[in-house]
Design a protein around this motif. Structure first.
Motif, PDB file in Angstrom:
ATOM      1  N   ALA A  72       0.834  -1.208   0.000  1.00 38.67           N
ATOM      2  CA  ALA A  72       0.000   0.000   0.000  1.00 38.67           C
ATOM      3  C   ALA A  72       0.869   1.259   0.000  1.00 38.67           C
ATOM      4  CB  ALA A  72      -0.932  -0.012   1.210  1.00 38.67           C
ATOM      5  N   LEU A  73       1.927   1.237   0.818  1.00 42.39           N
ATOM      6  CA  LEU A  73       2.813   2.403   0.857  1.00 42.39           C
ATOM      7  C   LEU A  73       3.537   2.581  -0.479  1.00 42.39           C
ATOM      8  CD1 LEU A  73       4.046   4.747   2.417  1.00 42.39           C
ATOM      9  CD2 LEU A  73       5.783   3.173   3.295  1.00 42.39           C
ATOM     10  N   GLU A  74       3.970   1.484  -1.062  1.00 43.31           N
ATOM     11  CA  GLU A  74       4.647   1.555  -2.357  1.00 43.31           C
ATOM     12  C   GLU A  74       3.709   2.142  -3.418  1.00 43.31           C
ATOM     13  OE1 GLU A  74       6.115  -2.206  -3.679  1.00 43.31           O
ATOM     14  OE2 GLU A  74       7.029  -1.382  -5.488  1.00 43.31           O
ATOM     15  N   THR A 109      -5.534   5.141   4.389  1.00 45.72           N
ATOM     16  CA  THR A 109      -6.238   6.186   5.125  1.00 45.72           C
ATOM     17  C   THR A 109      -5.282   7.361   5.316  1.00 45.72           C
ATOM     18  OG1 THR A 109      -7.610   4.584   6.283  1.00 45.72           O
ATOM     19  CG2 THR A 109      -7.366   6.736   7.322  1.00 45.72           C
ATOM     20  N   ILE A 110      -5.772   8.548   5.032  1.00 42.23           N
ATOM     21  CA  ILE A 110      -4.937   9.737   5.153  1.00 42.23           C
ATOM     22  C   ILE A 110      -5.537  10.671   6.197  1.00 42.23           C
ATOM     23  CG2 ILE A 110      -3.881  11.675   3.918  1.00 42.23           C
ATOM     24  CD1 ILE A 110      -3.108   9.031   2.659  1.00 42.23           C
ATOM     25  N   LEU A 111      -4.725  11.081   7.164  1.00 44.47           N
ATOM     26  CA  LEU A 111      -5.096  12.182   8.052  1.00 44.47           C
ATOM     27  C   LEU A 111      -4.305  13.393   7.574  1.00 44.47           C
ATOM     28  CD1 LEU A 111      -6.348  13.551  10.530  1.00 44.47           C
ATOM     29  CD2 LEU A 111      -4.472  12.601  11.907  1.00 44.47           C
ATOM     30  N   GLY A 112      -4.990  14.308   6.905  1.00 49.32           N
ATOM     31  CA  GLY A 112      -4.287  15.430   6.295  1.00 49.32           C
ATOM     32  C   GLY A 112      -4.851  16.773   6.705  1.00 49.32           C
ATOM     33  N   THR A 158      -8.381  -1.218   5.948  1.00 51.78           N
ATOM     34  CA  THR A 158      -7.330  -0.411   5.324  1.00 51.78           C
ATOM     35  C   THR A 158      -5.968  -0.770   5.926  1.00 51.78           C
ATOM     36  OG1 THR A 158      -8.928   1.372   5.079  1.00 51.78           O
ATOM     37  CG2 THR A 158      -6.631   1.943   4.805  1.00 51.78           C
ATOM     38  N   PRO A 159      -4.973  -1.126   5.109  1.00 51.78           N
ATOM     39  CA  PRO A 159      -3.696  -1.583   5.666  1.00 51.78           C
ATOM     40  C   PRO A 159      -2.672  -0.484   5.938  1.00 51.78           C
ATOM     41  CG  PRO A 159      -3.701  -1.933   3.300  1.00 51.78           C
ATOM     42  CD  PRO A 159      -5.053  -1.345   3.647  1.00 51.78           C
ATOM     43  N   LEU A 160      -2.982   0.745   5.536  1.00 49.77           N
ATOM     44  CA  LEU A 160      -1.983   1.820   5.674  1.00 49.77           C
ATOM     45  C   LEU A 160      -2.649   3.093   6.167  1.00 49.77           C
ATOM     46  CD1 LEU A 160       0.967   2.873   5.043  1.00 49.77           C
ATOM     47  CD2 LEU A 160       0.054   3.602   2.828  1.00 49.77           C
ATOM     48  N   ARG A 243       0.507  -0.386   8.659  1.00 54.53           N
ATOM     49  CA  ARG A 243       1.635   0.515   8.907  1.00 54.53           C
ATOM     50  C   ARG A 243       1.069   1.906   9.138  1.00 54.53           C
ATOM     51  NH1 ARG A 243       6.762   0.138   4.950  1.00 54.53           N
ATOM     52  NH2 ARG A 243       7.407   1.774   6.413  1.00 54.53           N
ATOM     53  N   ILE A 244       1.690   2.653  10.030  1.00 56.66           N
ATOM     54  CA  ILE A 244       1.305   4.048  10.264  1.00 56.66           C
ATOM     55  C   ILE A 244       2.529   4.890   9.955  1.00 56.66           C
ATOM     56  CG2 ILE A 244       0.343   5.718  11.891  1.00 56.66           C
ATOM     57  CD1 ILE A 244      -0.736   3.393  13.541  1.00 56.66           C
TER      58      ILE A 244
END
Ligand SMILES: [Zn+2]
Length: 260
Positions: A72-74, A109-112, A158-160, A243-244
């Motif tokens: 997911a990060l990649e 998931t994005i906390l922005g 959600t994995p990321l 991953r966070i």
């Protein structure tokens, strides 16, 4: 002590002892609550272990979104590279609208920040159904956005999770003003400045890079709080189900720099 109790103490209130007994009892409560909301079905929560666990679904609205945390990060960073190089994919909502009407399985998931210049879907070159986004000025942690992120992880699998700050953030500058000049903002704005103030105090820097370094610190401290203040997220993180990470969006280039 959990985040909610810490917040209660800061207001001089008694902590909620039910939430502090143990991580396990909290998670049991979470599962019980989820059952009452009809969330306990394939791919959501497991009653067998009284723990929320991510399980494969029989079918996913977007199969390409079923990823490991590393994958997911990649994918997220590859999307940012396309955006930076001007090679973003064309969006065609009509291709996926009927699929997404039946459900969603976002892969990150994005906390922005709410800043109009930093739209996660744009800067990661993703489409509807790919990102689960919580936004607020200064991308700091509140109980409300913890709930949003817990939902995305425990229910949507959600994995990321990425905390995404950005260059030249007005909320961070407000916090600096509040700390340096004892500025007291009107209405609820002060809540924002106060929430980021610990990051201002944590950076011992008077150089021209100070605001940027505080912005990084705010992201790093928020990532750390997500890992330590939410028993649900802590569980998934400990079991390597998620991953966070933390990133900084650079306004001039569009590049997202990983900082945590
Ligand atoms: Zn901002």
């Amino acid at each position: 002590m959990c985040y909610q109790c810490e917040q209660s103490n800061s207001r001089g209130e008694s902590p909620n002892l039910n939430l502090c007994r143990s991580k396990r009892s909290f998670l049991r409560l979470a599962v019980a609550s989820a059952v009452s909301f009809g969330m306990l079905r394939a791919g959501m929560l497991s009653a067998d272990e009284s723990m929320p666990v991510q399980t494969p679904r029989a079918s996913s609205p977007k199969p390409e979104n079923v990823l490991t945390p590393d994958q997911a990060l990649e994918r997220l960073m590859q999307g940012n590279e396309r955006y930076v190089s001007g090679k973003s994919k064309p969006l065609d909502f009509h291709d996926i609208q009927s699929t997404l009407a039946g459900g969603q399985n976002p892969y990150a998931t994005i906390l922005g920040c709410s800043d109009s210049r930093v739209s996660p879907e744009h800067c990661f070159d993703e489409a509807h159904g790919d990102l689960f986004v919580a936004r607020g000025a200064g991308n700091y942690l509140t109980n409300d956005n913890i709930a949003t992120i817990e939902y995305s992880v425990a229910v949507l699998n959600t994995p990321l999770v990425m905390v995404l700050g950005h260059e030249s953030c007005g909320a961070v500058k407000a916090a600096v003003d509040a700390v340096d000049n004892h500025r007291d903002f009107p209405g609820h704005i002060q809540l924002m400045a106060s929430a980021i103030a610990p990051s201002v105090r944590a950076v011992n820097d008077r150089s021209s890079s100070r605001v940027m370094n505080i912005t990084r610190m705010n992201v790093i401290m928020t990532v750390e709080r997500l890992r330590t203040k939410s028993p649900i997220l802590d569980y998934y993180h400990d079991h390597k189900k998620i991953r966070i990470v933390g990133g900084i969006y650079h306004l001039n280039t569009g590049k997202v720099e990983l900082v945590a």
